[in-house]
Design a protein around this motif. Structure first.
Motif, PDB file in Angstrom:
ATOM      1  N   GLU A 130     -17.578  47.320  -2.385  1.00 26.16           N
ATOM      2  CA  GLU A 130     -19.073  46.844  -1.979  1.00 26.16           C
ATOM      3  C   GLU A 130     -19.781  46.720  -3.065  1.00 26.16           C
ATOM      4  O   GLU A 130     -21.029  47.778  -3.243  1.00 26.16           O
ATOM      5  CB  GLU A 130     -19.166  47.767  -0.785  1.00 26.16           C
ATOM      6  N   VAL A 131     -19.595  46.300  -4.091  1.00 33.42           N
ATOM      7  CA  VAL A 131     -20.451  46.104  -5.259  1.00 33.42           C
ATOM      8  C   VAL A 131     -22.004  45.688  -4.865  1.00 33.42           C
ATOM      9  O   VAL A 131     -22.844  46.301  -5.116  1.00 33.42           O
ATOM     10  CB  VAL A 131     -19.883  45.074  -6.253  1.00 33.42           C
ATOM     11  N   GLN A 132     -22.144  44.980  -3.986  1.00 35.55           N
ATOM     12  CA  GLN A 132     -23.402  44.337  -3.294  1.00 35.55           C
ATOM     13  C   GLN A 132     -24.448  45.413  -2.875  1.00 35.55           C
ATOM     14  O   GLN A 132     -25.577  45.787  -2.933  1.00 35.55           O
ATOM     15  CB  GLN A 132     -23.252  43.174  -2.580  1.00 35.55           C
ATOM     16  N   LEU A 133     -23.732  46.596  -2.202  1.00 34.87           N
ATOM     17  CA  LEU A 133     -24.222  47.525  -1.673  1.00 34.87           C
ATOM     18  C   LEU A 133     -24.903  48.566  -2.975  1.00 34.87           C
ATOM     19  O   LEU A 133     -26.021  48.825  -2.674  1.00 34.87           O
ATOM     20  CB  LEU A 133     -23.268  48.574  -0.881  1.00 34.87           C
ATOM     21  N   LEU A 134     -24.035  48.677  -3.848  1.00 33.78           N
ATOM     22  CA  LEU A 134     -24.759  49.518  -5.021  1.00 33.78           C
ATOM     23  C   LEU A 134     -25.631  48.605  -5.850  1.00 33.78           C
ATOM     24  O   LEU A 134     -26.836  49.112  -6.371  1.00 33.78           O
ATOM     25  CB  LEU A 134     -23.534  49.547  -6.046  1.00 33.78           C
ATOM     26  N   VAL A 135     -25.670  47.314  -5.828  1.00 33.92           N
ATOM     27  CA  VAL A 135     -26.778  46.681  -6.382  1.00 33.92           C
ATOM     28  C   VAL A 135     -28.216  46.839  -5.548  1.00 33.92           C
ATOM     29  O   VAL A 135     -29.117  47.045  -6.221  1.00 33.92           O
ATOM     30  CB  VAL A 135     -26.489  45.015  -6.187  1.00 33.92           C
ATOM     31  N   LEU A 150     -21.027  48.581 -12.707  1.00 29.94           N
ATOM     32  CA  LEU A 150     -21.236  49.034 -11.338  1.00 29.94           C
ATOM     33  C   LEU A 150     -19.773  49.455 -10.693  1.00 29.94           C
ATOM     34  O   LEU A 150     -19.983  50.335  -9.970  1.00 29.94           O
ATOM     35  CB  LEU A 150     -21.586  47.831 -10.452  1.00 29.94           C
ATOM     36  N   ARG A 151     -18.741  48.742 -10.885  1.00 34.27           N
ATOM     37  CA  ARG A 151     -17.349  49.194 -10.541  1.00 34.27           C
ATOM     38  C   ARG A 151     -17.061  50.446 -11.006  1.00 34.27           C
ATOM     39  O   ARG A 151     -16.344  51.119 -10.060  1.00 34.27           O
ATOM     40  CB  ARG A 151     -16.316  48.142 -10.765  1.00 34.27           C
ATOM     41  N   GLY A 152     -17.136  50.868 -12.102  1.00 37.08           N
ATOM     42  CA  GLY A 152     -16.723  52.173 -12.654  1.00 37.08           C
ATOM     43  C   GLY A 152     -17.765  53.305 -11.981  1.00 37.08           C
ATOM     44  O   GLY A 152     -17.220  54.261 -11.600  1.00 37.08           O
ATOM     45  N   LEU A 153     -19.089  53.044 -11.616  1.00 38.92           N
ATOM     46  CA  LEU A 153     -19.653  53.928 -11.028  1.00 38.92           C
ATOM     47  C   LEU A 153     -19.334  54.134  -9.574  1.00 38.92           C
ATOM     48  O   LEU A 153     -19.059  55.218  -9.031  1.00 38.92           O
ATOM     49  CB  LEU A 153     -21.211  53.735 -11.014  1.00 38.92           C
TER      50      LEU A 153
END
Length: 204
Positions: A130-135, A150-153
């Motif tokens: 869910e990369v968009q949530l992190l965005v 972001l994927r690493g985070l």
């Protein structure tokens, strides 16, 4: 319309008098009180007869509705979030419609949550795809994570997202970002605590 008109005589007498005195919806601060013409559509749209049998929705504030019990007495005015209606979700706003009317449909202040003024904020629990949530978290916190990181985070959760955040301000921002509430925590001497508990900030 006819069905709602049949319910009105079962409501608080003070409400019946008020309803007969208005021809349009009444707006008091953020509360919209429905006139007779609006009642059928609003109650039908939210399925009040199905989810809250024995109640009539008389007004609304955003995603929160206000209700009277159909018992013919001076019962309290209740409120509940419109996303999950059920009698257990009702909370008293005023002891009676007459009291609420006299105070201009004012809402009781929400109790302040028990939070420190500032704390380090962490992100945890976002699904790794869910990369968009992190965005959205990035935008909410105003941090400058590179999109390539972001994927690493996400794989490193829980991770520190921002230092010395003003928690009350962030809590207010989360009122309009419900999808992010489960994923933000703050650091305490005893570990990480949810910023927005499952039962809402007033449940602290």
């Amino acid at each position: 319309m006819k069905m709602v008109e049949q319910l009105i005589p079962r409501t608080d007498v003070a409400y019946q008098r008020w309803l007969a005195s208005v021809t349009d919806d009444v707006v008091a601060d953020a509360v919209v009180m429905y006139c007779l013409e609006s009642l059928p559509e609003r109650n039908t749209t939210y399925g009040i007869g199905e989810w809250l049998t024995g109640y009539l929705m008389i007004g609304q504030e955003g995603d929160r509705g206000f209700f009277l019990r159909l018992d013919g007495g001076g019962s309290p005015v209740f409120c509940a979030d419109l996303g999950g209606l059920g009698e257990v979700d009702l909370h008293v706003v005023a002891p009676s419609f007459e009291v609420w009317l006299r105070c201009g449909f004012a809402l009781p202040a929400d109790p302040e949550p028990d939070l420190p003024p500032t704390a380090d904020v962490y992100v945890a629990g976002i699904p790794v795809d869910e990369v968009q949530l992190l965005v959205r978290v990035r935008k909410l916190l105003g941090v400058d994570w590179r999109f390539g990181d972001l994927r690493g985070l996400l794989a490193a959760q829980p991770f520190p997202a921002a230092r010395s955040v003003h928690l009350y301000a962030l809590l207010r921002d989360l009122e309009h970002a419900a999808e992010l509430r489960p994923y933000l925590l703050y650091a305490t001497d005893h570990g990480l605590e949810a910023l927005w508990p499952a039962d809402g900030p007033e449940g602290r």
